[in-house]
Design an enzyme around this catalytic site. Sequence first.
Site, PDB file in Angstrom:
ATOM      1  N   ALA A  66       0.834  -1.197   0.000  1.00  0.00           N
ATOM      2  CA  ALA A  66       0.000   0.000   0.000  1.00  0.00           C
ATOM      3  C   ALA A  66       0.876   1.257   0.000  1.00  0.00           C
ATOM      4  O   ALA A  66       2.074   1.208   0.304  1.00  0.00           O
ATOM      5  CB  ALA A  66      -0.916  -0.002   1.215  1.00  0.00           C
ATOM      6  N   GLY A 111      -0.027  -5.227   0.815  1.00  0.00           N
ATOM      7  CA  GLY A 111      -1.156  -5.270  -0.106  1.00  0.00           C
ATOM      8  C   GLY A 111      -0.836  -6.006  -1.386  1.00  0.00           C
ATOM      9  O   GLY A 111      -1.723  -6.605  -2.002  1.00  0.00           O
ATOM     10  N   GLU A 114      -1.369  -9.557  -0.589  1.00  0.00           N
ATOM     11  CA  GLU A 114      -2.813  -9.774  -0.462  1.00  0.00           C
ATOM     12  C   GLU A 114      -3.499  -9.802  -1.827  1.00  0.00           C
ATOM     13  O   GLU A 114      -4.446 -10.569  -2.038  1.00  0.00           O
ATOM     14  CB  GLU A 114      -3.414  -8.691   0.428  1.00  0.00           C
ATOM     15  N   GLU A 134       3.109  -5.650   7.612  1.00  0.00           N
ATOM     16  CA  GLU A 134       2.342  -4.577   8.257  1.00  0.00           C
ATOM     17  C   GLU A 134       2.655  -4.434   9.740  1.00  0.00           C
ATOM     18  O   GLU A 134       2.584  -3.335  10.297  1.00  0.00           O
ATOM     19  CB  GLU A 134       0.835  -4.816   8.065  1.00  0.00           C
TER      20      GLU A 134
END
Length: 262
Positions: A66, A111, A114, A134
């Site tokens: 992200a 991300g 993911e 994270e």
Amino acid sequence: MGEFVRVEKDADDPAVAVIRLDRPKMNALNAQVQREIGAAAAEVAADDSVAAAVLYGGERVFAAGADIKEMAGMGFADMAAHSRTLQASFTAVAEIPKPVVAAITGYALGGGCELALCADFRVAAEDAKLGQPEILLGVIPGAGGTQRLPRLIGPARAKDLIFTGRHLPADEALRIGLVDRVVPAAEVYSAAVAMAARYAGGPSAALRAAKEAVDRGLEADLGTGLEIERVQFAALFGTEDQKIGMRSFVENGPGKAEFTGR
């Protein structure tokens, strides 16, 4: 076509759509990229000429995660709204009713990892790194990592990656089932397309039903999963491909049917 995410047809096999991330340098997944990923997934899902799809970030990197600069100043109310868009865009990829292959080069972190988890299969470069770092930022995965990762590799292995935030090399990712194939970096895209192209000309309704049954079944108890399977199985007897496939088997033996996608 978005500014940072576009849908292309593979030059050699137009039945394979490529969802191409292109936000230099590291394909950071800011809010705009997230929205464009969701739009690209919807486009692929709706295109009847597409049999399968490849997620690809280019030769250098899949997606490093992200956009931390965008998120750093957010408070609870901001993230409560933003996280809905984030999860919805990734879920749109996971729900593409066709086989999806992630072609992972460089990094698939946070991300990015993911997003790769939303694919049905993952092909990684030999030097690729995957992970959910994270925790090193004082937070946890927010785009499906705590849910899709343990469903794929088991809770203990998922907790190891989430609790430590460590980067996982491709060979270990293969060993624990996080990726399905490891190839030289120069071959990642072609290997992913070849994997996706296997489904071109296949019975699209049956492939869609199989994906739905597996994915929905994983979310339910065994009895409910079996009922999902039964309903999907029975529904395919209303398709033209079922008639073609079974007639071809009786007359010509297995593996010779030419399906119409209806």
